[in-house]
Design a protein around this motif. Structure first.
Motif, PDB file in Angstrom:
ATOM      1  N   LEU A  32       0.828  -1.208   0.000  1.00 25.33           N
ATOM      2  CA  LEU A  32       0.000   0.000   0.000  1.00 25.33           C
ATOM      3  C   LEU A  32       0.860   1.255   0.000  1.00 25.33           C
ATOM      4  CD1 LEU A  32      -2.742  -0.983   2.629  1.00 25.33           C
ATOM      5  CD2 LEU A  32      -2.727  -1.389   0.164  1.00 25.33           C
ATOM      6  N   ALA A  33       1.971   1.224   0.743  1.00 26.38           N
ATOM      7  CA  ALA A  33       2.845   2.391   0.820  1.00 26.38           C
ATOM      8  C   ALA A  33       3.508   2.673  -0.522  1.00 26.38           C
ATOM      9  CB  ALA A  33       3.905   2.178   1.898  1.00 26.38           C
ATOM     10  N   LEU A  34       3.895   1.634  -1.262  1.00 22.65           N
ATOM     11  CA  LEU A  34       4.502   1.840  -2.575  1.00 22.65           C
ATOM     12  C   LEU A  34       3.553   2.574  -3.505  1.00 22.65           C
ATOM     13  CD1 LEU A  34       6.411  -1.464  -3.368  1.00 22.65           C
ATOM     14  CD2 LEU A  34       7.377   0.829  -3.279  1.00 22.65           C
ATOM     15  N   VAL A  35       2.298   2.141  -3.523  1.00 17.84           N
ATOM     16  CA  VAL A  35       1.304   2.792  -4.389  1.00 17.84           C
ATOM     17  C   VAL A  35       1.142   4.249  -3.984  1.00 17.84           C
ATOM     18  CG1 VAL A  35      -1.130   2.817  -5.036  1.00 17.84           C
ATOM     19  CG2 VAL A  35       0.104   0.650  -4.934  1.00 17.84           C
ATOM     20  N   ARG A  36       1.020   4.495  -2.692  1.00 15.82           N
ATOM     21  CA  ARG A  36       0.861   5.866  -2.187  1.00 15.82           C
ATOM     22  C   ARG A  36       2.056   6.735  -2.549  1.00 15.82           C
ATOM     23  NH1 ARG A  36       1.864   6.089   3.964  1.00 15.82           N
ATOM     24  NH2 ARG A  36       3.948   5.754   3.088  1.00 15.82           N
ATOM     25  N   ASP A  37       3.277   6.217  -2.342  1.00 13.34           N
ATOM     26  CA  ASP A  37       4.474   7.037  -2.496  1.00 13.34           C
ATOM     27  C   ASP A  37       4.881   7.222  -3.950  1.00 13.34           C
ATOM     28  OD1 ASP A  37       4.477   7.266   0.232  1.00 13.34           O
ATOM     29  OD2 ASP A  37       5.937   5.672   0.562  1.00 13.34           O
ATOM     30  N   VAL A  38       4.603   6.240  -4.800  1.00  9.35           N
ATOM     31  CA  VAL A  38       4.834   6.442  -6.236  1.00  9.35           C
ATOM     32  C   VAL A  38       3.935   7.559  -6.740  1.00  9.35           C
ATOM     33  CG1 VAL A  38       4.499   5.425  -8.528  1.00  9.35           C
ATOM     34  CG2 VAL A  38       5.707   4.134  -6.762  1.00  9.35           C
ATOM     35  N   VAL A  55      -0.022   1.143 -10.988  1.00  9.28           N
ATOM     36  CA  VAL A  55      -0.875   1.868 -11.934  1.00  9.28           C
ATOM     37  C   VAL A  55      -1.695   2.898 -11.161  1.00  9.28           C
ATOM     38  CG1 VAL A  55      -2.875   1.659 -13.473  1.00  9.28           C
ATOM     39  CG2 VAL A  55      -0.995   0.010 -13.630  1.00  9.28           C
ATOM     40  N   PRO A  56      -1.742   4.155 -11.621  1.00 11.00           N
ATOM     41  CA  PRO A  56      -2.528   5.176 -10.930  1.00 11.00           C
ATOM     42  C   PRO A  56      -3.987   4.744 -10.739  1.00 11.00           C
ATOM     43  CG  PRO A  56      -1.155   6.200 -12.611  1.00 11.00           C
ATOM     44  CD  PRO A  56      -1.033   4.713 -12.808  1.00 11.00           C
ATOM     45  N   GLY A  57      -4.506   4.981  -9.535  1.00 12.31           N
ATOM     46  CA  GLY A  57      -5.900   4.681  -9.258  1.00 12.31           C
ATOM     47  C   GLY A  57      -6.169   3.263  -8.789  1.00 12.31           C
ATOM     48  N   ILE A  58      -5.152   2.398  -8.814  1.00 12.82           N
ATOM     49  CA  ILE A  58      -5.315   1.023  -8.332  1.00 12.82           C
ATOM     50  C   ILE A  58      -4.556   0.907  -7.011  1.00 12.82           C
ATOM     51  CG2 ILE A  58      -4.856  -1.419  -8.794  1.00 12.82           C
ATOM     52  CD1 ILE A  58      -5.309  -0.870 -11.727  1.00 12.82           C
ATOM     53  N   PRO A  59      -5.217   0.482  -5.918  1.00 17.38           N
ATOM     54  CA  PRO A  59      -4.644   0.620  -4.570  1.00 17.38           C
ATOM     55  C   PRO A  59      -3.514  -0.338  -4.228  1.00 17.38           C
ATOM     56  CG  PRO A  59      -6.768  -0.489  -4.459  1.00 17.38           C
ATOM     57  CD  PRO A  59      -6.602  -0.021  -5.882  1.00 17.38           C
ATOM     58  N   VAL A  60      -3.289  -1.342  -5.071  1.00 18.40           N
ATOM     59  CA  VAL A  60      -2.197  -2.286  -4.843  1.00 18.40           C
ATOM     60  C   VAL A  60      -1.430  -2.472  -6.145  1.00 18.40           C
ATOM     61  CG1 VAL A  60      -3.103  -3.617  -2.900  1.00 18.40           C
ATOM     62  CG2 VAL A  60      -3.861  -4.149  -5.217  1.00 18.40           C
ATOM     63  N   PRO A  61      -0.179  -2.958  -6.088  1.00 24.07           N
ATOM     64  CA  PRO A  61       0.540  -3.218  -7.336  1.00 24.07           C
ATOM     65  C   PRO A  61      -0.253  -4.169  -8.233  1.00 24.07           C
ATOM     66  CG  PRO A  61       2.051  -3.300  -5.487  1.00 24.07           C
ATOM     67  CD  PRO A  61       0.668  -3.213  -4.905  1.00 24.07           C
ATOM     68  N   VAL A  62      -0.239  -3.915  -9.550  1.00 24.17           N
ATOM     69  CA  VAL A  62      -0.977  -4.777 -10.472  1.00 24.17           C
ATOM     70  C   VAL A  62      -0.180  -6.043 -10.787  1.00 24.17           C
ATOM     71  CG1 VAL A  62      -2.233  -2.857 -11.483  1.00 24.17           C
ATOM     72  CG2 VAL A  62      -0.082  -3.602 -12.530  1.00 24.17           C
ATOM     73  N   ARG A  63       1.111  -6.000 -10.512  1.00 24.62           N
ATOM     74  CA  ARG A  63       1.923  -7.200 -10.662  1.00 24.62           C
ATOM     75  C   ARG A  63       3.077  -7.142  -9.665  1.00 24.62           C
ATOM     76  NH1 ARG A  63       5.582  -9.435 -15.787  1.00 24.62           N
ATOM     77  NH2 ARG A  63       5.844 -11.559 -14.966  1.00 24.62           N
ATOM     78  N   ILE A  64       3.396  -8.298  -9.095  1.00 25.57           N
ATOM     79  CA  ILE A  64       4.526  -8.422  -8.183  1.00 25.57           C
ATOM     80  C   ILE A  64       5.283  -9.690  -8.556  1.00 25.57           C
ATOM     81  CG2 ILE A  64       5.253  -8.757  -5.791  1.00 25.57           C
ATOM     82  CD1 ILE A  64       2.574  -7.391  -4.976  1.00 25.57           C
ATOM     83  N   VAL A  65       6.589  -9.552  -8.740  1.00 23.82           N
ATOM     84  CA  VAL A  65       7.435 -10.705  -9.045  1.00 23.82           C
ATOM     85  C   VAL A  65       8.545 -10.796  -8.008  1.00 23.82           C
ATOM     86  CG1 VAL A  65       9.037 -11.767 -10.698  1.00 23.82           C
ATOM     87  CG2 VAL A  65       6.950 -10.660 -11.523  1.00 23.82           C
TER      88      VAL A  65
END
Length: 229
Positions: free
Chosen positions: A141-147, A202-212
Motif C-alpha cells: 500500500l505504501a509503494l502505491v501511495r508514495d509512487v 498503476v494510478p488509481g489502483i490501490p495495490v501493485p498490479v503485478r509483483i514478481v
C-alpha cells in the motif's frame, strides 16, 4: 516481497531507518483484488483485500493457494499522521505436510514489536519500533501511495524478529494489461543479493498490479492482477 508476502512486498518487503516525513495518505478504501499467481513453478490463485474494522482500523489480507501450498497473511493496521502502522499480523503457511504459524504484535505505546508461534526464540523480539515502520504487506500500500506522490521509496521493514532497510528504485514506465485494457505502470525494483522484488504500480489502483519475486535469477512468485472490486 519475500514469500511471505508479496510483498512486496508481501510480508516481504522494503525501508531505511529514516522516519518518513509526515505525509497526507491517500484515502483508504475497502477493496478485493484477484490475482493469477505462479508459486514454486505451479499455477495458483491469489487474493488481496482491505476490509474496514472500525475505529480507523483496517485488515489487509493476502491469500495464495495451489496444489502444494496454502499461504495466508493478515495485517491489522491504522493510519496515523499520514503513515500506515501495523498493529498485529499473522503469517500462516501449509506446504505439503509442513506447517508454519507466526503471529506478530506491534505495541506503539511501548514502541516494540514481538512475535509468537513457530519462530526461533532469538526472533521473538522485542524489536524497538520507529515512526514509519511497517511489515511487508503494508509496503504494498505504501509503494502505491508514495509512487503517486513522487516520494522516495525508502522504508524500514519490521518482521520476524528483526528490522532492516528496504529501498526501492523506479525502473521506468511499462504498459500492462488490467482487466483487458492497456494501462501505463511505473515499474519499481528492489534487489538484495540473490533476491529481487519487482512491482508495477498503476494510478488509481490501490495495490501493485503485478509483483514478481526472484531468487537466484528464477521467479519464485508471480502475482498478476485479474480483477478489482
Amino acid at each position: 516481497m519475500n514469500l511471505k508476502a508479496p510483498p512486496l512486498m508481501f510480508r516481504a518487503a522494503t525501508l531505511i531507518a529514516l522516519a518518513l516525513p509526515s505525509l497526507p495518505a491517500l484515502a483508504i478504501e475497502p477493496f478485493t483484488a484477484d490475482y493469477q499467481a505462479s508459486y514454486m513453478g505451479l499455477q495458483a490463485n491469489g487474493t488481496m483485500s482491505v476490509v474496514a474494522q472500525g475505529n480507523n482500523r483496517w485488515r489487509y489480507s493476502l491469500n495464495i493457494r495451489n496444489q502444494v501450498a496454502n499461504l495466508s497473511q493478515n495485517t491489522v493496521f491504522d493510519e496515523k499522521d499520514g503513515r500506515y502502522r501495523p498493529l498485529s499480523g499473522s503469517d500462516h503457511s501449509l506446504m505439503l505436510i509442513k506447517k508454519k504459524n507466526v503471529d506478530a504484535t506491534y505495541d506503539w505505546d511501548k514502541r516494540e514489536a514481538t512475535w509468537s508461534g513457530d519462530i526461533k526464540p532469538d526472533r521473538a523480539g522485542p524489536v524497538s519500533l520507529q515512526a514509519g515502520d511497517m511489515d511487508g504487506l503494508l509496503m504494498n500500500l505504501a509503494l502505491v501511495r508514495d509512487v503517486a506522490a513522487g516520494k522516495p521509496l525508502n522504508y524500514r521493514l519490521v518482521e520476524d524478529g528483526r528490522a532492516k532497510p528496504m529501498n526501492y528504485q523506479i525502473a521506468g514506465k511499462e504498459s500492462v494489461t488490467v482487466e483487458g485494457k492497456p494501462r501505463e505502470a511505473t515499474k519499481v525494483v528492489r534487489g538484495d543479493g540473490k533476491r529481487q522484488i519487482v512491482a508495477w504500480v498503476v494510478p488509481g489502483i490501490p495495490v501493485p498490479v503485478r509483483i514478481v519475486q526472484r531468487e537466484n535469477g528464477s521467479d519464485t512468485l508471480d502475482l498478476t492482477i485479474k480483477s478489482l472490486r
